[in-house]
Design a protein around this motif. Sequence first.
Motif, PDB file in Angstrom:
ATOM      1  N   ILE A 164       4.222  32.193 -13.124  1.00 25.62           N
ATOM      2  CA  ILE A 164       5.012  32.804 -12.051  1.00 25.62           C
ATOM      3  C   ILE A 164       6.344  32.102 -11.944  1.00 25.62           C
ATOM      4  N   ASP A 165       7.431  32.877 -12.035  1.00 27.48           N
ATOM      5  CA  ASP A 165       8.780  32.334 -11.901  1.00 27.48           C
ATOM      6  C   ASP A 165       9.401  32.854 -10.611  1.00 27.48           C
ATOM      7  N   MET A 166       9.500  32.006  -9.593  1.00 30.55           N
ATOM      8  CA  MET A 166      10.108  32.371  -8.319  1.00 30.55           C
ATOM      9  C   MET A 166      11.411  31.606  -8.105  1.00 30.55           C
ATOM     10  N   SER A 167      12.087  31.264  -9.186  1.00 33.48           N
ATOM     11  CA  SER A 167      13.321  30.494  -9.080  1.00 33.48           C
ATOM     12  C   SER A 167      14.440  31.346  -8.488  1.00 33.48           C
ATOM     13  N   GLY A 168      15.333  30.677  -7.757  1.00 37.19           N
ATOM     14  CA  GLY A 168      16.498  31.343  -7.200  1.00 37.19           C
ATOM     15  C   GLY A 168      16.227  32.289  -6.053  1.00 37.19           C
ATOM     16  N   GLN A 225      -7.404  29.129  -9.268  1.00 37.20           N
ATOM     17  CA  GLN A 225      -7.891  28.918 -10.623  1.00 37.20           C
ATOM     18  C   GLN A 225      -7.161  29.798 -11.637  1.00 37.20           C
ATOM     19  N   THR A 226      -6.073  30.445 -11.198  1.00 41.77           N
ATOM     20  CA  THR A 226      -5.362  31.389 -12.066  1.00 41.77           C
ATOM     21  C   THR A 226      -4.007  30.869 -12.495  1.00 41.77           C
ATOM     22  N   ALA A 227      -3.163  30.478 -11.544  1.00 38.92           N
ATOM     23  CA  ALA A 227      -1.792  30.056 -11.843  1.00 38.92           C
ATOM     24  C   ALA A 227      -1.774  28.742 -12.623  1.00 38.92           C
ATOM     25  N   GLU A 228      -1.086  28.758 -13.764  1.00 43.37           N
ATOM     26  CA  GLU A 228      -0.955  27.563 -14.593  1.00 43.37           C
ATOM     27  C   GLU A 228       0.483  27.050 -14.643  1.00 43.37           C
ATOM     28  N   GLU A 229       1.459  27.970 -14.542  1.00 39.26           N
ATOM     29  CA  GLU A 229       2.869  27.591 -14.544  1.00 39.26           C
ATOM     30  C   GLU A 229       3.564  28.232 -13.354  1.00 39.26           C
ATOM     31  N   VAL A 230       4.144  27.406 -12.494  1.00 41.54           N
ATOM     32  CA  VAL A 230       4.820  27.917 -11.295  1.00 41.54           C
ATOM     33  C   VAL A 230       6.199  27.281 -11.195  1.00 41.54           C
ATOM     34  N   SER A 231       7.210  28.123 -10.963  1.00 40.35           N
ATOM     35  CA  SER A 231       8.571  27.621 -10.785  1.00 40.35           C
ATOM     36  C   SER A 231       9.079  27.996  -9.397  1.00 40.35           C
ATOM     37  N   PHE A 232       9.403  26.975  -8.602  1.00 46.38           N
ATOM     38  CA  PHE A 232      10.033  27.149  -7.294  1.00 46.38           C
ATOM     39  C   PHE A 232      11.468  26.616  -7.350  1.00 46.38           C
ATOM     40  N   ALA A 233      12.086  26.655  -8.524  1.00 41.22           N
ATOM     41  CA  ALA A 233      13.416  26.074  -8.710  1.00 41.22           C
ATOM     42  C   ALA A 233      14.465  26.820  -7.894  1.00 41.22           C
ATOM     43  N   ALA A 234      15.455  26.054  -7.410  1.00 42.15           N
ATOM     44  CA  ALA A 234      16.627  26.608  -6.713  1.00 42.15           C
ATOM     45  C   ALA A 234      16.231  27.520  -5.563  1.00 42.15           C
ATOM     46  N   ASN A 235      15.490  26.991  -4.614  1.00 39.91           N
ATOM     47  CA  ASN A 235      15.048  27.783  -3.471  1.00 39.91           C
ATOM     48  C   ASN A 235      15.429  27.177  -2.127  1.00 39.91           C
ATOM     49  N   GLY A 236      16.335  26.225  -2.123  1.00 43.63           N
ATOM     50  CA  GLY A 236      16.760  25.627  -0.863  1.00 43.63           C
ATOM     51  C   GLY A 236      15.685  24.788  -0.197  1.00 43.63           C
ATOM     52  N   ILE A 237      14.790  24.239  -0.991  1.00 46.58           N
ATOM     53  CA  ILE A 237      13.701  23.417  -0.460  1.00 46.58           C
ATOM     54  C   ILE A 237      14.217  22.003  -0.203  1.00 46.58           C
ATOM     55  N   THR A 238      13.810  21.425   0.912  1.00 44.98           N
ATOM     56  CA  THR A 238      14.202  20.059   1.259  1.00 44.98           C
ATOM     57  C   THR A 238      12.961  19.161   1.279  1.00 44.98           C
ATOM     58  N   VAL A 292      -6.706  22.081  -9.763  1.00 46.67           N
ATOM     59  CA  VAL A 292      -6.844  21.485 -11.096  1.00 46.67           C
ATOM     60  C   VAL A 292      -6.395  22.453 -12.186  1.00 46.67           C
ATOM     61  N   ALA A 293      -6.062  23.697 -11.815  1.00 47.95           N
ATOM     62  CA  ALA A 293      -5.673  24.694 -12.805  1.00 47.95           C
ATOM     63  C   ALA A 293      -4.176  24.640 -13.113  1.00 47.95           C
ATOM     64  N   LEU A 294      -3.358  24.268 -12.136  1.00 51.41           N
ATOM     65  CA  LEU A 294      -1.904  24.252 -12.306  1.00 51.41           C
ATOM     66  C   LEU A 294      -1.500  23.166 -13.303  1.00 51.41           C
ATOM     67  N   LYS A 295      -0.770  23.580 -14.359  1.00 48.97           N
ATOM     68  CA  LYS A 295      -0.353  22.645 -15.402  1.00 48.97           C
ATOM     69  C   LYS A 295       1.132  22.297 -15.355  1.00 48.97           C
ATOM     70  N   SER A 296       1.949  23.198 -14.816  1.00 46.88           N
ATOM     71  CA  SER A 296       3.399  22.976 -14.816  1.00 46.88           C
ATOM     72  C   SER A 296       3.980  23.355 -13.459  1.00 46.88           C
ATOM     73  N   LEU A 297       4.780  22.449 -12.890  1.00 44.34           N
ATOM     74  CA  LEU A 297       5.410  22.686 -11.591  1.00 44.34           C
ATOM     75  C   LEU A 297       6.903  22.372 -11.709  1.00 44.34           C
ATOM     76  N   ASN A 298       7.723  23.376 -11.420  1.00 47.46           N
ATOM     77  CA  ASN A 298       9.174  23.228 -11.521  1.00 47.46           C
ATOM     78  C   ASN A 298       9.796  23.290 -10.131  1.00 47.46           C
ATOM     79  N   LEU A 299      10.397  22.171  -9.704  1.00 51.31           N
ATOM     80  CA  LEU A 299      11.087  22.089  -8.409  1.00 51.31           C
ATOM     81  C   LEU A 299      12.565  21.731  -8.595  1.00 51.31           C
ATOM     82  N   SER A 300      13.087  21.947  -9.783  1.00 57.93           N
ATOM     83  CA  SER A 300      14.477  21.612 -10.065  1.00 57.93           C
ATOM     84  C   SER A 300      15.428  22.440  -9.206  1.00 57.93           C
TER      85      SER A 300
END
Length: 614
Positions: free
Chosen positions: A183-187, A206-219, A234-242
Amino acid sequence: MVSTSALSLSSHLEISFAFRSKHTTQLWTLSSTNSSSLRRRGADLGRHFTLVTINSEPLSSRNFEIRAAAAGGGSSRRSGSSRRIYQESQAQAPIAPVTQAASYILPAGAFVIATFVLWKLVEKILVPKSTKSVAEEDKPASGEKWSFSQGINFLSPSGAKVERESRMRLNDFARELRSFSSIDMSGRNFGDEGLFFLAESLAYNQTAEEVSFAANGITAKGIMAFDGILQSNVALKSLNLSGNSIGDEGVKCLCDILVKNSGIQKLQLSSSAFGDEGAKAIAEMLKKNSTLRIIELNNNLIDYSGFSSLAGALLENKTILSIYLSGNYGGPLGASALAKGLEGNKSLRELYLQGNSFGDEGVIALMSGLSSHKGKLTVLDLANNSIGARGASHVAEYIKKSKSLLLINLYMNDIGDEGAEKVAEALKDNRSVTNVDLGGNDIHAKGISAIARVLKDNSVISALEIGYNPIGPDGAKALAEVLKFHGNVKDLMLGWCQIGATGAEDIADMLRYNSTISSLDLRANGLRDEGAICLARSLKVVNESLVSLNLGFNEIRDEGAFAIAQALKSNEDVRLTSLNLMNNFLTKLGQLEINLKKPAECNHRCKRSRIRDE
């Protein structure tokens, strides 16, 4: 109208009202025996009371009479002592004001209701509702990757309607978060509140393995949404908070959570506005976390102290494979500190350090640490670090000894011909490096000639980037002579090398015989029509390897374009699938001629060519 009322006082109270108009007389009785019920009496008007008729005068002076009488036993009895007669003057009848007001209110209310109904009807006709739900509209075709386009602010303050719609979409995204593996939710810019809402969908997911929350105004406040969530996932393998300004506090909070996480293998925190304190928290987490394999910390504010903390973590961590520290402020001291951590680490495979201003001193210290590194480093990125010939010589010594290195990147330094010769000498002995990037290093024909001689005996190097170096026609000729029958180079990048039409002629001649090059970049070399015509002659010859040719920014006009078009037309067996002629001086006629040749096989990108009316 005349009105007369009689009040009877007996065992029960009964009040009667009589209204006489021109034609009829009506009697209404209010009786206490029937819970103050009001009933009409018509035929038996004279049984219980005496009807007193009073001639009506104008409305300004009207008599109202109440007669009280005792009634019982079916007969009426008059008593002088029990009778009281009251007369009073009234300005108008009691019913008249209500009737007059109703005559105005009822039509106005009917008009308002009719207008509202008509408006709703028109709205439904002109703006029909979609038959699909939001989830159906946003559902991806593949069913495997969910990606949201940029540009929608979920928590926009523009109004309650927008906020309601945003909440509805967040609900849909939360459902998708439970359904897709990537899932890519960036921007999206949904901020802390949106993250709190969506993070709940990751708990026991148990489904999501790659999630991107990049560039979302998170503090830093928003990072708390992961507390209690990531510990159980334990299923999530990649987390993007850039791209979120979480700062040092946010990084500290995240690291406290990830200490107990056993699933995430890739963590991306580039451009997250943290410095040494955040780097220190990451280092402490790496000492305890044995799951992370890749960590990206590019473009932050980490300097010597942060590099030192991370180096200490490398001494204890046995699982990390890749570290991205590009675009920070390590400097020579940071490089020296990192070198100490590399000496005792056996797991690291990829090290990305471009843009840290190491200089020669820092690179020399770093190479010393890597020489003692007991692991098998495969990628070393030292681009844009102000490295000169002296630093390049130490890099060359490391390349010569390494048996695992696959990629060496020295892009945008200042090694010059001297440094290029040192690297060439090292590559002569190395048999592992496949990708070499020496672009932007002020290398001339002399340095390129040294590199070319290596390619004569080296069949391992498959990608060579030497763009942004002023090698000129002589450098192009030295390279072409070797590659005509030797080497195994598949990707050759010669953009911005000032080779001109003369150099293009040597490259074209090389293409007649070379059987390995599949991608050739000749951008911004001043080829003009003469160079394009030379290349066109080579395209007429069967070349079974070249599939991509980039000729952008070369001042090519219609004459050169026609020559290339004719070459493509005459050679039915050409394998060229990508021809870039953007930012040249083609007219519409030249563009059309190119696009008409092999439109099914070739992607001729000419639409952005500079158009000149003839």
